[in-house]
Write a protein that holds these residues in place. Structure first.
Motif, PDB file in Angstrom:
ATOM      1  N   ILE A 105      -2.021   2.540 -14.569  1.00  0.00           N
ATOM      2  CA  ILE A 105      -2.875   3.274 -15.503  1.00  0.00           C
ATOM      3  C   ILE A 105      -2.029   3.663 -16.700  1.00  0.00           C
ATOM      4  N   ASP A 106      -2.623   3.568 -17.887  1.00  0.00           N
ATOM      5  CA  ASP A 106      -1.932   3.909 -19.126  1.00  0.00           C
ATOM      6  C   ASP A 106      -2.425   5.277 -19.602  1.00  0.00           C
ATOM      7  N   PHE A 107      -1.515   6.253 -19.564  1.00  0.00           N
ATOM      8  CA  PHE A 107      -1.826   7.599 -20.043  1.00  0.00           C
ATOM      9  C   PHE A 107      -1.373   7.725 -21.497  1.00  0.00           C
ATOM     10  N   GLY A 108      -1.938   6.938 -22.390  1.00  0.00           N
ATOM     11  CA  GLY A 108      -1.583   7.017 -23.810  1.00  0.00           C
ATOM     12  C   GLY A 108      -0.136   6.652 -24.080  1.00  0.00           C
ATOM     13  N   GLY A 109       0.345   5.576 -23.479  1.00  0.00           N
ATOM     14  CA  GLY A 109       1.715   5.125 -23.694  1.00  0.00           C
ATOM     15  C   GLY A 109       2.624   5.380 -22.508  1.00  0.00           C
ATOM     16  N   SER A 110       2.270   6.307 -21.667  1.00  0.00           N
ATOM     17  CA  SER A 110       3.035   6.583 -20.451  1.00  0.00           C
ATOM     18  C   SER A 110       2.298   5.951 -19.279  1.00  0.00           C
ATOM     19  N   LYS A 111       2.955   5.000 -18.611  1.00  0.00           N
ATOM     20  CA  LYS A 111       2.283   4.270 -17.534  1.00  0.00           C
ATOM     21  C   LYS A 111       2.643   4.834 -16.169  1.00  0.00           C
ATOM     22  N   SER A 112       1.691   4.719 -15.255  1.00  0.00           N
ATOM     23  CA  SER A 112       1.898   5.149 -13.877  1.00  0.00           C
ATOM     24  C   SER A 112       1.400   4.049 -12.947  1.00  0.00           C
ATOM     25  N   HIS A 113       2.187   3.762 -11.912  1.00  0.00           N
ATOM     26  CA  HIS A 113       1.823   2.763 -10.916  1.00  0.00           C
ATOM     27  C   HIS A 113       1.456   3.493  -9.624  1.00  0.00           C
ATOM     28  N   PHE A 114       0.374   3.060  -8.986  1.00  0.00           N
ATOM     29  CA  PHE A 114      -0.031   3.662  -7.710  1.00  0.00           C
ATOM     30  C   PHE A 114      -0.753   2.638  -6.874  1.00  0.00           C
ATOM     31  N   VAL A 115      -0.944   2.961  -5.615  1.00  0.00           N
ATOM     32  CA  VAL A 115      -1.579   2.045  -4.665  1.00  0.00           C
ATOM     33  C   VAL A 115      -2.814   2.704  -4.077  1.00  0.00           C
ATOM     34  N   LEU A 116      -3.893   1.950  -4.000  1.00  0.00           N
ATOM     35  CA  LEU A 116      -5.127   2.406  -3.377  1.00  0.00           C
ATOM     36  C   LEU A 116      -5.270   1.723  -2.024  1.00  0.00           C
ATOM     37  N   LYS A 117      -5.797   2.450  -1.066  1.00  0.00           N
ATOM     38  CA  LYS A 117      -6.127   1.891   0.237  1.00  0.00           C
ATOM     39  C   LYS A 117      -7.631   1.982   0.421  1.00  0.00           C
ATOM     40  N   ARG A 118      -8.185   1.047   1.157  1.00  0.00           N
ATOM     41  CA  ARG A 118      -9.632   1.081   1.419  1.00  0.00           C
ATOM     42  C   ARG A 118      -9.963   2.341   2.196  1.00  0.00           C
ATOM     43  N   ALA A 119     -10.926   3.115   1.691  1.00  0.00           N
ATOM     44  CA  ALA A 119     -11.350   4.362   2.352  1.00  0.00           C
ATOM     45  C   ALA A 119     -12.228   4.027   3.557  1.00  0.00           C
ATOM     46  N   LYS A 120     -12.123   4.859   4.576  1.00  0.00           N
ATOM     47  CA  LYS A 120     -12.908   4.624   5.797  1.00  0.00           C
ATOM     48  C   LYS A 120     -14.175   5.414   5.789  1.00  0.00           C
TER      49      LYS A 120
END
Length: 120
Positions: A105-120
């Protein structure tokens, strides 16, 4: 005999590739994870994705509320979309795997990497 064996193996490989592609490309449904924001906070999020052809729609939900996903596109296992929070667009890029989605995700020039898991 060799020709029948070769044809059978080739067909089996084709079916396996088709099944794998269907599994990897299916991001329909609810996914959840935690985003580390640029100011160091952790934000629990969930996304409810709906894929129709190459179009991606759905919602993003956090403790701040629920918002619609805009400009969503799916290209194989890759997908992009944005969410608009208080007039600011936050572009997302993702890659779907069998049991997770890797997201940037790009927060206006500052990027963040994350992982999503399928919700149960």
């Amino acid at each position: 005999m060799k020709r029948k064996l070769f044809t059978t193996i080739l067909l089996s490989c084709f079916v396996a590739v088709c099944i794998a592609a269907a599994v990897f490309a299916d991001i329909n449904g609810k996914w959840s994870g935690t985003i580390s924001t640029p100011d160091g906070n952790a934000l629990d999020v969930s996304y409810n994705f709906k894929v129709n052809g190459d179009k991606l729609t759905g919602t993003a939900t956090s403790q701040m509320g629920e918002i619609a996903i805009d400009n969503g596109k799916v290209m194989g296992d890759d997908f992009t979309f944005s969410v608009n929070v208080s007039g600011t667009d936050y572009p997302h890029k993702g890659k779907a795997y069998a049991d997770s989605c890797a997201m940037d995700i790009d927060f206006g020039g500052s990027k963040s990497h994350f992982v999503l898991k399928r919700a149960k």
